[in-house]
Design a protein around this motif. Sequence first.
Motif, PDB file in Angstrom:
ATOM      1  N   LYS A  63       0.851  -1.180   0.000  1.00  0.00           N
ATOM      2  CA  LYS A  63       0.000   0.000   0.000  1.00  0.00           C
ATOM      3  C   LYS A  63       0.892   1.237   0.000  1.00  0.00           C
ATOM      4  N   LEU A  64       0.307   2.397  -0.245  1.00  0.00           N
ATOM      5  CA  LEU A  64       1.087   3.627  -0.340  1.00  0.00           C
ATOM      6  C   LEU A  64       1.900   3.874   0.927  1.00  0.00           C
ATOM      7  N   LYS A  65       1.319   3.632   2.075  1.00  0.00           N
ATOM      8  CA  LYS A  65       1.998   3.919   3.341  1.00  0.00           C
ATOM      9  C   LYS A  65       3.262   3.079   3.524  1.00  0.00           C
ATOM     10  N   LYS A 118       4.255  11.843   8.062  1.00  0.00           N
ATOM     11  CA  LYS A 118       3.267  12.771   7.509  1.00  0.00           C
ATOM     12  C   LYS A 118       3.399  12.860   5.984  1.00  0.00           C
ATOM     13  N   TYR A 119       3.509  11.680   5.375  1.00  0.00           N
ATOM     14  CA  TYR A 119       3.734  11.612   3.932  1.00  0.00           C
ATOM     15  C   TYR A 119       2.562  12.173   3.131  1.00  0.00           C
ATOM     16  N   LYS A 120       1.343  12.013   3.621  1.00  0.00           N
ATOM     17  CA  LYS A 120       0.185  12.516   2.871  1.00  0.00           C
ATOM     18  C   LYS A 120       0.219  14.039   2.775  1.00  0.00           C
ATOM     19  N   GLU A 121       0.598  14.693   3.864  1.00  0.00           N
ATOM     20  CA  GLU A 121       0.687  16.152   3.848  1.00  0.00           C
ATOM     21  C   GLU A 121       1.788  16.620   2.901  1.00  0.00           C
ATOM     22  N   GLN A 146      -4.978  11.087  -0.132  1.00  0.00           N
ATOM     23  CA  GLN A 146      -5.461  10.135   0.863  1.00  0.00           C
ATOM     24  C   GLN A 146      -4.863   8.763   0.559  1.00  0.00           C
ATOM     25  N   ASP A 147      -4.987   7.847   1.496  1.00  0.00           N
ATOM     26  CA  ASP A 147      -4.426   6.506   1.290  1.00  0.00           C
ATOM     27  C   ASP A 147      -5.113   5.759   0.155  1.00  0.00           C
ATOM     28  N   VAL A 153       4.149   8.017  -8.917  1.00  0.00           N
ATOM     29  CA  VAL A 153       3.064   8.614  -9.691  1.00  0.00           C
ATOM     30  C   VAL A 153       1.773   8.488  -8.892  1.00  0.00           C
ATOM     31  N   LEU A 154       1.124   9.620  -8.642  1.00  0.00           N
ATOM     32  CA  LEU A 154      -0.155   9.642  -7.934  1.00  0.00           C
ATOM     33  C   LEU A 154      -1.250  10.014  -8.927  1.00  0.00           C
ATOM     34  N   THR A 155      -2.350   9.275  -8.903  1.00  0.00           N
ATOM     35  CA  THR A 155      -3.393   9.441  -9.911  1.00  0.00           C
ATOM     36  C   THR A 155      -4.752   9.653  -9.264  1.00  0.00           C
TER      37      THR A 155
END
Length: 749
Positions: free
Chosen positions: A513-515, A523-526, A558-559, A571-573
Amino acid sequence: MKKIVSLILCLLFSIPSLSLYSSGEDNAILLPAVTEQDGSDKWGFINLAGKFIIPPKYDTVSNFSAKGIAVVSEYNSNTLTSYDISSYFINKEGKIVLGPFSCYIPDFDNGYTVVYEKEKGSKLVNDDGKVVITSKYRLESVSEGIVLFSETKKDNTLYGYMDMKGNIIISPKYTYAQNFKDGIAKVMPTTDKSICIDRKGNVIKNSDVISIGKEVLWPVPFMDQKTNKYGYKFSDGEIAIKPKFTEAEEFINGAAKVAIQTGKEEYDTNPALIDINGQYIIKPQYSGIHYIGQGLYGVNKKGFGYAGYSNYPNAIFNSDGKQLSDFLYYNLQEFNGNYASACSSTQTFFIDKSGTKAADLPVIDGVGTVEFTGDIIKANCDNYLSYFRKDGSLIWKQNKDYAFDSGITVKRNKFRPDYYTYIECPEISGLSDSGMQEKINKKLTDVFLKDKEKIAQDNLENESIQDESFKAKQNKDLLTIQANGYIYPIGAAHGMPYTEDYPLNLKTGEIYKLKDLFKANSKYKERLTAIIRNQIALNKKITDFEYFHFVDSTPSVQDTIGFTAKRDALVLTFAPYEVAAYAAGFVSFEIPYGQIIDIIDTKGSFWSSFDKEIKKSEIHYLSNVAADTSATIQNQIKAYENKIIEAINTNDFKKVEPLLYKDSSLYNEQKALIKNLNKNGIKEKLVSFEIYAMGYLNNPDEVKVYVLEDIGIKYSTKKNYDSRKYSWCYTVKYDKSTKSYKLSKISKW
């Protein structure tokens, strides 16, 4: 004895001759075929032995014409918003006979096709691959030896006709025009009036109510302005059928499709088929009626329009209104000769003119279409292309399995329970650890086919079509499987695409998973959110990125976001509607690992599972720039960034002069700048720079380069450097005299 020797010699000489003849016969017919290369489909041509004669290297291909010419195209794309295209005409040896052209070229029609390059005009090319007409006008099509063309002035397009030598025979004066048929063409001199003309442009009497049939002039539809209902008139204006229909189509061999209001609301209608007297051939009791040729009609009970007859079962009716079959056939196509393509819930086949399945022709597993290409059957079923002989023997089938250099193979297992659901499930083989291989395949089955029966039942009950396939890539121990699907509620304006990556560790069987890529409490999402928002802000400042003006400026990561771990970037989609309108599709952002390396868990199994390249920036291409050209320009920008600082600090313009286009605005501006800064005792140092984006201007010899600069400036009154950040757009121009790119302009962005 002589007879025996002669017989042996004859046999010996006949064997190679037979072999050569067979090979030549195989190569006489070449068929388009496709393979996947680096995630993209590439097309070539195979012979009847199923072997590629012209290698698969094109992005699109047409069938070969009767004269042995095909149109092929190559896309050149490393851009976010567009691609460049190069199209050619080739022969059966794969040799280019005409081209390249920087436009899409349609397939041959009636022995001709049109090449239209906006700045260069049009060329009419015959199926020998020879240019017949070159014209400044936009050529449209050819019929009965007459070329339909158009001319656009101030967004107003008018149509006219020319002969096969390019001589105008009817000037462009019609707002709409059709091809000639039996010496007559329907045109519109204004947007609200249609007439028929002959080959010289003479208006045929009462032609606004004429429809040309093969043998008779059938009455044509007209609308009564008072009631907004449709009826039919003969060519002399006499009313054939009084206005009473909400819709009306032209007659085909004595029958016409109309729509009848069957409910309280005006849109509550059902189609019907009427004869020339207005009597029902097929009563308005069904949802859809469509003509499929050979005097036959497909009729369906549910849905409307294309969505109805494609996705609900059809029955076959003849033009007398007799029902020839039960409601059996999905995706019913028009007849091509004696046969039409149709589907059951899980198979595709031909039907004949009796409305029944053709017993002597092959039945193909999967849903799609079949058609004849000469005597060969071409099938497109369940996203696979294949070719068969009439006896059902296979010539060639598209291989969509993945075979990696590591020895790992990923094959596709199909789940096709009915017409509405199709899902592909990956299965791997080739792992040395058979136990791990079994564990991974069980996990993949659980992921891709979990609750498969319920999914199929839901699609059936909700009347939705689901089509899901996948792509696979391997990087060291990381196998990334990307599911790509589309769910279409039948009758909706559009469906909803979806995509999800499954990064799989081939050694441990873990799906990440992304995490899992980041350190705990990082605080990777931020952090990712901030980077994406900054990219959007920069993209919106670049006018060439018009696409990004419709993207939400403040998305949040978000996750659940789609993600792909590439070799050099994360790459985030975002899915449609998440950050932009549906038309924008999936919106992706690449984040080089160098920008987030401090929060990546570099000792974690996810990061350790694949080979990577760590860099801090990524160039965003606004249009295609060849790799060697891009590399040259990058080197020039790097040299300029260093040499301009050196020139400023030494008051020596000659240090940077070779990088500047002589006598350009930038040349003169920087020459004056160096002198002025030296006069004021100002020194500079280069802290950093980043080439953010690059793309051609309208002139192919000029490239825009968007650069982010961090410059240290030291004033004569201060001891320390002040940091200043700049966003400069440089124009880099090709200097033919030195055969190199040089900087010519500068502007803020």
